[in-house]
Design a protein around this motif. Structure first.
Motif, PDB file in Angstrom:
ATOM      1  N   ALA A   1      27.286 -42.354  19.829  1.00 39.59           N
ATOM      2  CA  ALA A   1      26.696 -41.675  18.675  1.00 39.59           C
ATOM      3  C   ALA A   1      27.191 -40.242  18.576  1.00 39.59           C
ATOM      4  O   ALA A   1      27.495 -39.743  17.481  1.00 39.59           O
ATOM      5  CB  ALA A   1      25.173 -41.706  18.770  1.00 39.59           C
ATOM      6  N   LEU A   2      27.275 -39.562  19.707  1.00 36.67           N
ATOM      7  CA  LEU A   2      27.781 -38.188  19.716  1.00 36.67           C
ATOM      8  C   LEU A   2      29.242 -38.143  19.255  1.00 36.67           C
ATOM      9  O   LEU A   2      29.625 -37.270  18.468  1.00 36.67           O
ATOM     10  CB  LEU A   2      27.651 -37.583  21.112  1.00 36.67           C
ATOM     11  N   LEU A   3      30.039 -39.079  19.727  1.00 40.27           N
ATOM     12  CA  LEU A   3      31.447 -39.105  19.347  1.00 40.27           C
ATOM     13  C   LEU A   3      31.603 -39.286  17.840  1.00 40.27           C
ATOM     14  O   LEU A   3      32.393 -38.584  17.188  1.00 40.27           O
ATOM     15  CB  LEU A   3      32.158 -40.244  20.085  1.00 40.27           C
ATOM     16  N   LEU A   4      30.827 -40.207  17.272  1.00 35.62           N
ATOM     17  CA  LEU A   4      30.924 -40.461  15.836  1.00 35.62           C
ATOM     18  C   LEU A   4      30.496 -39.248  15.025  1.00 35.62           C
ATOM     19  O   LEU A   4      31.110 -38.927  14.003  1.00 35.62           O
ATOM     20  CB  LEU A   4      30.053 -41.663  15.461  1.00 35.62           C
ATOM     21  N   THR A   5      29.421 -38.581  15.449  1.00 36.83           N
ATOM     22  CA  THR A   5      28.916 -37.443  14.676  1.00 36.83           C
ATOM     23  C   THR A   5      29.762 -36.197  14.892  1.00 36.83           C
ATOM     24  O   THR A   5      29.953 -35.408  13.964  1.00 36.83           O
ATOM     25  CB  THR A   5      27.442 -37.155  15.024  1.00 36.83           C
TER      26      THR A   5
ATOM     27  N   SER B   1      31.224 -43.847   7.718  1.00 41.14           N
ATOM     28  CA  SER B   1      31.410 -42.588   8.436  1.00 41.14           C
ATOM     29  C   SER B   1      30.122 -41.774   8.445  1.00 41.14           C
ATOM     30  O   SER B   1      29.426 -41.684   7.438  1.00 41.14           O
ATOM     31  CB  SER B   1      32.523 -41.753   7.794  1.00 41.14           C
ATOM     32  N   ILE B   2      29.836 -41.189   9.600  1.00 39.17           N
ATOM     33  CA  ILE B   2      28.786 -40.176   9.710  1.00 39.17           C
ATOM     34  C   ILE B   2      29.521 -38.844   9.622  1.00 39.17           C
ATOM     35  O   ILE B   2      29.958 -38.292  10.625  1.00 39.17           O
ATOM     36  CB  ILE B   2      28.014 -40.318  11.035  1.00 39.17           C
ATOM     37  N   MET B   3      29.701 -38.329   8.417  1.00 39.25           N
ATOM     38  CA  MET B   3      30.665 -37.243   8.214  1.00 39.25           C
ATOM     39  C   MET B   3      30.046 -35.882   7.899  1.00 39.25           C
ATOM     40  O   MET B   3      30.722 -34.971   7.426  1.00 39.25           O
ATOM     41  CB  MET B   3      31.661 -37.612   7.119  1.00 39.25           C
ATOM     42  N   GLU B   4      28.746 -35.708   8.202  1.00 37.33           N
ATOM     43  CA  GLU B   4      28.112 -34.426   7.892  1.00 37.33           C
ATOM     44  C   GLU B   4      28.781 -33.250   8.589  1.00 37.33           C
ATOM     45  O   GLU B   4      28.801 -32.131   8.068  1.00 37.33           O
ATOM     46  CB  GLU B   4      26.618 -34.491   8.263  1.00 37.33           C
ATOM     47  N   ALA B   5      29.345 -33.487   9.794  1.00 40.68           N
ATOM     48  CA  ALA B   5      29.977 -32.395  10.536  1.00 40.68           C
ATOM     49  C   ALA B   5      31.146 -31.784   9.770  1.00 40.68           C
ATOM     50  O   ALA B   5      31.463 -30.595   9.948  1.00 40.68           O
ATOM     51  CB  ALA B   5      30.449 -32.892  11.904  1.00 40.68           C
TER      52      ALA B   5
END
Length: 268
Positions: free
Chosen positions: A164-168, A137-141
């Motif tokens: 990439a935008l969707l994941l972030t 997961s790219i979970m910084e948000a």
């Protein structure tokens, strides 16, 4: 400073680097950032090393930033983010992009949790082999933050911008199969560490100079101009032709398949 946060061993030309903080699911404390950065610098100057396998201890790769640990010391947070020039890599970014800058193939073995900063570090590797049970997961948000550990350098090369935008944006947790379909990982294996070792040995059948030149050319030219790509290819080829390993590679193909390569040239 906690001891043995990173375990390093070198066997038969392969550097085994293990994130070793299992009690915290290998979460990234400030001291762990320092330890990873030191290991990358050590490997960059070690001519014995022709491949790197990067993994996490006890069935997990890395659960991301240890927020409590870093937030407890504002001075450490500042040291993580500080840089002399905006375009330089700070400490938080070097633990990801540092693997890309090594003149050595780097294979990441991903198991269990690979979240946030862990995913950023994994994206710095050249190849990522994951277990079927791995979660990424790219979970910084989720923490109100932007991914800022240089993982986007690789992410923009391996998937379309909208993905990439969707994941972030979403900070969704992906299965290994979903990550494979998006290109975040290279392959899934029931025995990812064994697969990584086999791949490292296969890669080391080719010249360490050629591998260094290939990595440099692809990483720097992937999003660069055609002119810079052509110039870099020509310069790299001249350097390879001047080296002993090019001759050894030819001998391995024609006369002595097991002839050993010499250490890579110093300019890589």
């Amino acid at each position: 400073m906690e001891k043995d946060l990173i375990k390093l061993s070198i066997e038969h030309g392969i550097a085994h680097v293990c994130l070793n903080r299992p009690s915290k699911i290998n979460a990234l404390s400030y001291d762990m950032f320092i330890a990873i950065d030191k290991v990358i610098k050590q490997l960059a100057s070690d001519k014995r090393v022709n491949a790197v396998i990067l993994s996490g201890a006890e069935g997990n790769f890395c659960s991301g930033l240890d927020v409590k640990s870093v937030a407890s010391s504002p001075s450490k947070a500042i040291k993580l983010l500080f840089k002399w020039l905006p375009g330089n890599a700070n400490l938080a970014q070097r633990v990801s992009i540092g693997w890309q800058r090594l003149p050595i193939p780097v294979i990441a073995v991903l198991e269990g949790c690979c979240y946030g900063g862990g995913t950023q570090i994994a994206l710095g590797a050249d190849i990522r082999i994951a277990s079927a049970e791995c979660k990424l997961s790219i979970m910084e948000a989720k923490w109100g933050l932007v991914p800022d550990m240089a993982g986007l350098v690789a992410l923009r090369q391996i998937m379309p911008k909208d993905k990439a935008l969707l994941l972030t944006y979403s900070a969704d947790i992906l299965t290994a199969q979903q990550a494979l379909e998006l290109g975040m990982i290279t392959q899934i294996s029931d025995k990812p560490h064994e697969a990584a070792v086999a791949l490292a040995h296969k890669i080391m059948c080719t010249s360490p100079d050629a591998n260094a030149a290939i990595k440099l050319s692809i990483n720097r030219s992937w999003t660069g101009s055609i002119r810079s790509l052509l110039a870099r290819e020509s310069l790299s080829q001249i350097r390879l032709l001047m080296g002993k390993n090019r001759v050894i590679a030819a001998i391995r193909q024609t006369k002595t398949p097991d002839k050993s390569y010499v250490s890579r040239q110093s300019w890589w």
